[in-house]
Design an enzyme around this catalytic site. Structure first.
Site, PDB file in Angstrom:
ATOM      1  N   SER A 137       0.825  -1.269   0.045  1.00 27.89           N
ATOM      2  CA  SER A 137      -0.153   0.055   0.222  1.00 27.89           C
ATOM      3  C   SER A 137       0.963   1.203   0.095  1.00 27.89           C
ATOM      4  O   SER A 137       2.182   1.104   0.359  1.00 27.89           O
ATOM      5  CB  SER A 137      -0.963  -0.233   1.256  1.00 27.89           C
ATOM      6  OG  SER A 137      -1.543   0.960   1.353  1.00 27.89           O
ATOM      7  N   TYR A 150      -2.962  -0.263  10.525  1.00 26.64           N
ATOM      8  CA  TYR A 150      -3.068  -0.771   9.087  1.00 26.64           C
ATOM      9  C   TYR A 150      -1.633  -0.427   8.628  1.00 26.64           C
ATOM     10  O   TYR A 150      -0.900  -1.264   7.981  1.00 26.64           O
ATOM     11  CB  TYR A 150      -4.076  -0.274   8.200  1.00 26.64           C
ATOM     12  CG  TYR A 150      -3.964  -0.598   6.705  1.00 26.64           C
ATOM     13  CD1 TYR A 150      -4.432  -1.740   6.646  1.00 26.64           C
ATOM     14  CD2 TYR A 150      -3.779   0.297   5.820  1.00 26.64           C
ATOM     15  CE1 TYR A 150      -4.344  -2.337   5.143  1.00 26.64           C
ATOM     16  CE2 TYR A 150      -3.697   0.087   4.603  1.00 26.64           C
ATOM     17  CZ  TYR A 150      -3.867  -1.402   4.164  1.00 26.64           C
ATOM     18  OH  TYR A 150      -3.964  -1.664   2.860  1.00 26.64           O
TER      19      TYR A 150
END
Length: 235
Positions: A137, A150
């Site tokens: 990501s 996260y």
């Protein structure tokens, strides 16, 4: 360019979103696709469309990871590509996170990547060939409010892949990390096609094309990292 015809590719998180798009595109390029996810019904539908193998499994479970690899070898005799795409995320103020939420993100995003890579490496090393692609990501490289858990898991996944890249290059194995920005998927309980995100987010197909790009690079070309994000996303 590298021809993907008859290459054997394991794709985790293949039942929907980015994983589904990757599995379908690789199948279109002639690859033999092993579709892995925890939801059997959606997974079977993707496997039918790819004419591939469906394996219902939890990538964070060591026995399941070994089963995925064993079944792939039993059916196809080799492994050429591993796409570590399975991922989960939840977002909140740090003080509101539960230990269960924290552990789940690290289990899927980090341990899942570790276990699958560990399981395929003996076969890739024996072949002196293979390509591992991790779907990380853009938050592997930055931080934001509500993203402590996260982001930490994605920083950790990035470190696993980056270190592995240095360990296996002498075996002829490539390791590429792709860092998507905002993608219009089911991630974090959202639904694709929302008018508020449709014009501002990437599509799963965009990430699939990025995966195809790095896999089809000539043998002498190494793409270590690839950042991909929409023009509407600012940094």
């Amino acid at each position: 360019m590298t021809d993907l015809t008859d290459k054997v590719a394991i794709v985790t998180g293949a039942s929907r979103g980015i994983g589904r798009a990757i599995a379908l595109l690789l199948a279109m390029q002639g690859a033999k696709v092993v579709c892995v996810a925890r939801t059997a019904e959606e997974l079977e539908e993707v496997a039918l469309k790819t004419a591939g193998l469906a394996i219902t499994a939890d990538v964070s479970d060591e026995a399941d990871a070994q089963h995925i690899v064993a079944e792939t070898i039993r059916n196809f005799g080799r492994i050429d590509i591993l796409i570590c795409n399975a991922g989960v995320g939840s977002f909140s103020l740090l003080e509101h996170f539960t230990l269960e939420e924290w552990d789940q993100m690290f289990a899927v995003n980090v341990r899942g990547t570790f276990l699958l890579c560990k399981a395929v490496l003996p076969y890739l090393k024996a072949q002196h060939d293979g390509h591992i692609v991790g779907i990380a990501s853009d938050v592997s490289k930055r931080t934001f409010q509500h993203g402590a858990a996260y982001g930490a898991s994605k920083y950790a996944q990035d470190a696993v892949l980056s270190s592995l890249r240095k360990e296996v290059r002498s075996f002829g194995i490539k390791v590429t990390t792709i860092y998507p920005g905002l993608v219009d998927t089911y991630f974090n309980d959202s639904k694709p096609g929302n008018p508020d995100t449709e014009k501002t987010h990437l599509k799963p197909a965009d990430i699939a094309q990025a995966v195809r790009y790095v896999l089809e690079a000539p043998a002498h070309v190494v793409v270590d990292e690839l950042m991909i994000h929409p023009l509407t996303q600012e940094y």
